[in-house]
Motif scaffolding. Structure first.
Motif, PDB file in Angstrom:
ATOM      1  N   ARG A   1       0.950  -1.104   0.039  1.00  0.00           N
ATOM      2  CA  ARG A   1       0.102   0.134   0.128  1.00  0.00           C
ATOM      3  C   ARG A   1       0.792   1.302   0.097  1.00  0.00           C
ATOM      4  NH1 ARG A   1      -1.900  -3.095   3.733  1.00  0.00           N
ATOM      5  NH2 ARG A   1      -1.196  -2.128   5.590  1.00  0.00           N
ATOM      6  N   LYS A   2       0.486   2.414  -0.608  1.00  0.00           N
ATOM      7  CA  LYS A   2       0.953   3.519  -0.489  1.00  0.00           C
ATOM      8  C   LYS A   2       1.068   4.047   0.742  1.00  0.00           C
ATOM      9  CE  LYS A   2       0.000   5.216  -5.255  1.00  0.00           C
ATOM     10  NZ  LYS A   2      -0.587   5.968  -6.170  1.00  0.00           N
ATOM     11  N   GLY A   3       1.960   4.846   1.260  1.00  0.00           N
ATOM     12  CA  GLY A   3       2.266   5.603   2.390  1.00  0.00           C
ATOM     13  C   GLY A   3       2.686   4.643   3.572  1.00  0.00           C
ATOM     14  N   TYR A   4       2.758   4.977   4.908  1.00  0.00           N
ATOM     15  CA  TYR A   4       3.431   4.158   5.785  1.00  0.00           C
ATOM     16  C   TYR A   4       2.167   2.939   6.055  1.00  0.00           C
ATOM     17  CZ  TYR A   4       7.649   6.827   6.910  1.00  0.00           C
ATOM     18  OH  TYR A   4       8.669   7.543   6.867  1.00  0.00           O
ATOM     19  N   ASN A   5       3.020   1.699   6.225  1.00  0.00           N
ATOM     20  CA  ASN A   5       2.171   0.509   6.238  1.00  0.00           C
ATOM     21  C   ASN A   5       2.513   0.036   8.042  1.00  0.00           C
ATOM     22  OD1 ASN A   5       1.195  -0.671   3.676  1.00  0.00           O
ATOM     23  ND2 ASN A   5       3.008   0.566   3.508  1.00  0.00           N
ATOM     24  N   LEU A   6       1.431  -0.135   8.811  1.00  0.00           N
ATOM     25  CA  LEU A   6       1.755  -0.683  10.147  1.00  0.00           C
ATOM     26  C   LEU A   6       2.397  -1.981  10.058  1.00  0.00           C
ATOM     27  CD1 LEU A   6       1.272   0.183  12.968  1.00  0.00           C
ATOM     28  CD2 LEU A   6      -0.926  -1.127  12.975  1.00  0.00           C
ATOM     29  N   CYS A   7       3.269  -2.332  10.964  1.00  0.00           N
ATOM     30  CA  CYS A   7       4.037  -3.530  10.935  1.00  0.00           C
ATOM     31  C   CYS A   7       3.540  -4.379  12.083  1.00  0.00           C
ATOM     32  CB  CYS A   7       5.514  -3.271  11.323  1.00  0.00           C
ATOM     33  SG  CYS A   7       6.329  -2.243  10.243  1.00  0.00           S
ATOM     34  N   SER A   8       3.434  -5.566  11.955  1.00  0.00           N
ATOM     35  CA  SER A   8       2.895  -6.675  12.976  1.00  0.00           C
ATOM     36  C   SER A   8       4.404  -7.023  13.876  1.00  0.00           C
ATOM     37  CB  SER A   8       2.210  -7.951  12.328  1.00  0.00           C
ATOM     38  OG  SER A   8       3.136  -8.615  11.551  1.00  0.00           O
ATOM     39  N   LEU A   9       4.016  -7.463  15.120  1.00  0.00           N
ATOM     40  CA  LEU A   9       5.205  -7.663  16.027  1.00  0.00           C
ATOM     41  C   LEU A   9       5.139  -9.008  16.489  1.00  0.00           C
ATOM     42  CD1 LEU A   9       5.652  -4.265  17.951  1.00  0.00           C
ATOM     43  CD2 LEU A   9       6.780  -5.070  15.884  1.00  0.00           C
ATOM     44  N   SER A  10       6.301  -9.653  16.533  1.00  0.00           N
ATOM     45  CA  SER A  10       6.033 -11.046  17.317  1.00  0.00           C
ATOM     46  C   SER A  10       7.362 -11.047  18.027  1.00  0.00           C
ATOM     47  CB  SER A  10       6.191 -12.291  16.259  1.00  0.00           C
ATOM     48  OG  SER A  10       7.495 -12.219  15.456  1.00  0.00           O
ATOM     49  N   GLY A  11       7.351 -12.100  19.085  1.00  0.00           N
ATOM     50  CA  GLY A  11       8.488 -12.556  19.767  1.00  0.00           C
ATOM     51  C   GLY A  11       8.886 -11.255  20.786  1.00  0.00           C
ATOM     52  N   GLN A  12       7.933 -10.502  21.290  1.00  0.00           N
ATOM     53  CA  GLN A  12       8.281  -9.196  22.072  1.00  0.00           C
ATOM     54  C   GLN A  12       8.631  -9.699  23.320  1.00  0.00           C
ATOM     55  OE1 GLN A  12       5.454  -5.623  21.498  1.00  0.00           O
ATOM     56  NE2 GLN A  12       4.178  -7.298  20.593  1.00  0.00           N
ATOM     57  N   SER A  13       9.693  -8.722  24.011  1.00  0.00           N
ATOM     58  CA  SER A  13      10.159  -8.992  25.494  1.00  0.00           C
ATOM     59  C   SER A  13       9.078  -8.059  25.867  1.00  0.00           C
ATOM     60  CB  SER A  13      11.550  -8.697  25.316  1.00  0.00           C
ATOM     61  OG  SER A  13      11.842  -7.297  25.029  1.00  0.00           O
ATOM     62  N   ALA A  14       9.119  -7.992  27.385  1.00  0.00           N
ATOM     63  CA  ALA A  14       8.377  -7.093  28.013  1.00  0.00           C
ATOM     64  C   ALA A  14       8.506  -5.610  27.626  1.00  0.00           C
ATOM     65  CB  ALA A  14       8.462  -7.172  29.643  1.00  0.00           C
ATOM     66  N   PRO A  15       7.630  -5.022  27.285  1.00  0.00           N
ATOM     67  CA  PRO A  15       7.639  -3.626  26.586  1.00  0.00           C
ATOM     68  C   PRO A  15       7.727  -2.413  27.630  1.00  0.00           C
ATOM     69  CG  PRO A  15       5.312  -4.303  26.623  1.00  0.00           C
ATOM     70  CD  PRO A  15       6.053  -5.501  27.161  1.00  0.00           C
ATOM     71  N   GLY A  16       7.848  -2.633  28.939  1.00  0.00           N
ATOM     72  CA  GLY A  16       7.962  -1.913  30.292  1.00  0.00           C
ATOM     73  C   GLY A  16       6.795  -1.051  30.414  1.00  0.00           C
ATOM     74  N   ASN A  17       5.395  -1.646  30.227  1.00  0.00           N
ATOM     75  CA  ASN A  17       4.365  -1.021  30.676  1.00  0.00           C
ATOM     76  C   ASN A  17       4.004  -0.002  29.654  1.00  0.00           C
ATOM     77  OD1 ASN A  17       3.855  -2.568  32.843  1.00  0.00           O
ATOM     78  ND2 ASN A  17       5.104  -1.111  34.280  1.00  0.00           N
ATOM     79  N   GLY A  18       4.175  -0.143  28.266  1.00  0.00           N
ATOM     80  CA  GLY A  18       4.093   0.796  27.469  1.00  0.00           C
ATOM     81  C   GLY A  18       3.298   0.331  25.997  1.00  0.00           C
ATOM     82  N   THR A  19       3.735   1.002  24.968  1.00  0.00           N
ATOM     83  CA  THR A  19       3.016   0.536  23.650  1.00  0.00           C
ATOM     84  C   THR A  19       4.246   0.958  22.687  1.00  0.00           C
ATOM     85  OG1 THR A  19       2.102   2.810  23.333  1.00  0.00           O
ATOM     86  CG2 THR A  19       0.841   1.258  24.236  1.00  0.00           C
ATOM     87  N   ILE A  20       4.155   0.299  21.473  1.00  0.00           N
ATOM     88  CA  ILE A  20       5.037   0.491  20.389  1.00  0.00           C
ATOM     89  C   ILE A  20       4.414   0.432  19.096  1.00  0.00           C
ATOM     90  CG2 ILE A  20       5.721  -1.889  20.501  1.00  0.00           C
ATOM     91  CD1 ILE A  20       8.799  -0.841  19.441  1.00  0.00           C
ATOM     92  N   GLU A  21       4.716   1.277  18.136  1.00  0.00           N
ATOM     93  CA  GLU A  21       4.252   1.288  16.754  1.00  0.00           C
ATOM     94  C   GLU A  21       5.242   1.486  15.814  1.00  0.00           C
ATOM     95  OE1 GLU A  21       0.161   3.572  15.341  1.00  0.00           O
ATOM     96  OE2 GLU A  21       2.003   4.688  14.805  1.00  0.00           O
ATOM     97  N   ILE A  22       5.329   0.478  14.921  1.00  0.00           N
ATOM     98  CA  ILE A  22       6.263   0.701  13.802  1.00  0.00           C
ATOM     99  C   ILE A  22       5.633   0.370  12.579  1.00  0.00           C
ATOM    100  CG2 ILE A  22       8.252  -0.689  13.018  1.00  0.00           C
ATOM    101  CD1 ILE A  22       8.685  -1.998  15.743  1.00  0.00           C
ATOM    102  N   LYS A  23       6.059   1.476  11.698  1.00  0.00           N
ATOM    103  CA  LYS A  23       5.669   1.420  10.423  1.00  0.00           C
ATOM    104  C   LYS A  23       6.704   1.653   9.453  1.00  0.00           C
ATOM    105  CE  LYS A  23       1.633   4.203  11.693  1.00  0.00           C
ATOM    106  NZ  LYS A  23       0.824   5.545  11.321  1.00  0.00           N
ATOM    107  N   ALA A  24       6.521   1.048   8.000  1.00  0.00           N
ATOM    108  CA  ALA A  24       7.356   0.992   7.040  1.00  0.00           C
ATOM    109  C   ALA A  24       6.756   1.605   5.806  1.00  0.00           C
ATOM    110  CB  ALA A  24       7.964  -0.500   6.827  1.00  0.00           C
ATOM    111  N   LEU A  25       7.696   2.059   5.000  1.00  0.00           N
ATOM    112  CA  LEU A  25       7.594   2.654   3.571  1.00  0.00           C
ATOM    113  C   LEU A  25       8.445   2.438   2.610  1.00  0.00           C
ATOM    114  CD1 LEU A  25       5.920   4.778   1.679  1.00  0.00           C
ATOM    115  CD2 LEU A  25       7.269   6.656   2.886  1.00  0.00           C
TER     116      LEU A  25
END
Length: 505
Positions: free
Chosen positions: A74-98
């Motif tokens: 798709r055009k523009g930034y695409n949201l990435c799916s995450l796997s194998g995450q270690s503890a995120p420290g009571n937070g959130t993460i959003e990764i996008k690629a273009l």
């Protein structure tokens, strides 16, 4: 000339022990303020039924890791799916690629919390990087792309983009790595004297000086020995250069050792330096050495008229090119040459987590015909790591009264210090009967981001727990603490901070 040169080199050698950086922290809070950033690892361009990119991600402040897979059809930034995450420290993460043409862009936005300093702190940071797909190995290839650094910008608790360190001199100079494989030094201003003892000299002395330039990185320095006494033989020299004007920021510093043997003029040098001009993700540490018999021209003259004892002076002003050999070449961690040393108790961190003022030299001035104080004077500095900074004097005059019983401060000269640890504005209330002092102060911190300072404000209420002694000078009575060295600290309450474009949450 040589006396001044000797003084500079000897002074620099003393400073290396007196002016080192603060202790390395490395905890979650310290790293989050100093190095909010991510590594992208093992980046792959996948082509199957749907085009994708995949990579690992590491938060360098918290050691959070995950594997990201991003569809890029798709055009523009695409949201990435995450796997194998270690503890995120009571937070959130959003990764996008273009992907645009042959360039991939990856953006990261993450929140996390740290409580290793006793006070929970919530962080938000973002960053992005560009990746040339020409550099990405084929999916089936055994080789991998070196780690890619995403330098982060903090959005909370303050808005800053922490500065990178300057790094050791010449590390990114074009040709540094290639030239280091065949090291050379240009040696100039060689000067040697041999002065025997006579009736007017208590002991014999020999002096030696020279200047050198590493041709790979342009690093300039000098080696000296001010008193080669005793039998002739190989003697260690004191060597130093421009690294002593840039202490406290970089993890790595150029170092030089050398020796000189007056018996045969043999000079030996060994130096360690750094290069990352070809690839910052693969910095190299070079150590090389060289030896030569210096081709000096010497003259001998009597120490004094009619003296049978002669003084020998040897020099060489034309440049001597000294070729060396590489003793070792070591690969260092990625991007480490410009990685700042994480500092625990900086102005910003202290102002957010445990702000205190340190007071000293408190003085009250009375006019005898008046029952109220005429002026108060004291010195103040933020109670944090201060390096070679000292408290600044503050004067408060009753003539500078404001509404509500507050009096405006006059803050002394700061010596053009670029990292002040004292208020730039303040108001004071003082009750001489109870010895209670109230201070409304504004101060600024810019040690983490020189281009984006953080402005702080807070209120301190403290009692001076010391008796006073008074003396009359002309028509003024001056009262000072009984112990003139009395120093105390007081908490700063209600601290708020402002850093554009995002305000204190």
């Amino acid at each position: 000339m040589w006396a001044l040169f000797l003084l500079k080199i000897l002074s620099a050698a003393v400073l290396v022990t007196a002016q080192g950086p603060p202790a390395v922290g490395g905890g979650c809070t310290t790293n989050s303020f100093n190095i909010p950033s991510w590594f992208i690892t093992d980046f792959k361009d996948l082509v199957d039924d749907e085009r994708k990119v995949a990579f690992g991600i590491l938060n360098r402040a918290t050691n959070y890791t995950a594997q990201a897979t991003c569809g890029i059809d798709r055009k523009g930034y695409n949201l990435c799916s995450l796997s194998g995450q270690s503890a995120p420290g009571n937070g959130t993460i959003e990764i996008k690629a273009l992907v645009e043409g042959t360039v991939a862009q990856v953006s990261v936005n993450q929140t996390w919390s740290c409580n290793d300093r006793g006070t929970p702190v919530q962080f938000t940071a973002s960053g992005r990087t560009r990746i040339s797909l020409y550099d990405v190995p084929e999916p089936e290839a055994s080789s991998t792309l070196p780690p890619l650094l995403i330098q982060g910008t903090l959005h909370a608790p303050v808005f800053i983009t922490p500065d990178r360190a300057a790094g050791p001199q010449g590390h990114d100079q074009k040709g540094c790595q290639a030239a280091s494989e065949k090291p050379e030094w240009n040696i100039t201003h060689i000067y040697y004297t041999d002065r025997p003892a006579d009736g007017n000299v208590e002991s014999p002395s020999r002096t030696f000086n020279l200047l050198f330039t590493n041709t790979a990185n342009g690093y300039e320095g000098g080696c000296v020995h001010g008193s080669l006494v005793g039998p002739a033989g190989e003697t260690s020299l004191i060597c130093a250069g421009s690294e002593f004007g840039n202490l406290g920021g970089s993890r790595y510093a150029i170092s030089t050792t050398a020796s000189f043997d007056p018996s045969d003029f043999k000079f030996t040098v060994r130096q360690t330096w750094f290069c990352d001009d070809e690839n910052p993700s693969k910095p190299l540490q070079f150590t090389a050495s060289a030896s030569t018999i210096l081709p000096l021209t010497c003259t001998t003259t009597p120490l004094s008229a009619g003296s049978a004892i002669n003084e020998t002076v040897c020099d060489r002003n034309p440049t001597l090119v000294l070729a060396g050999k590489v003793d070792s070449a070591t690969t260092l961690p990625p991007y480490s040459l410009t990685e700042p040393i994480p500092r625990d108790n900086t102005c910003t961190i202290t102002s957010i987590l445990a702000p205190k003022w340190q007071f000293s030299a408190f003085e009250i001035v009375y006019t005898p015909e008046k029952e109220e104080w005429e002026a108060i004077n004291f010195e103040i500095i933020l109670a944090t790591y201060s390096g070679f900074q000292y408290p600044i004097p503050v004067t408060v005059s009753r003539a500078a009264g404001r509404e509500g019983g507050w009096f405006e401060c006059v803050i002394g000269a700061d010596g053009a210090n670029d990292q002040p640890l004292w208020p730039y504005a303040c108001l004071v209330q003082f009750n001489p009967e109870t010895k209670e002092l109230k201070l409304k102060a504004d101060w600024q911190c810019r040690e983490l981001d020189g281009d984006q300072p953080v402005n702080f404000s807070g209120l301190t209420t403290t009692t001076i727990k010391s008796d006073f002694t008074c003396e009359t000078f002309r028509d003024m009575e001056v009262c000072v603490t009984e112990d003139t060295g009395f120093v105390w600290t007081a908490d700063i309450g209600g601290v708020v901070w402002r850093s554009m474009p995002q305000s204190n949450p």
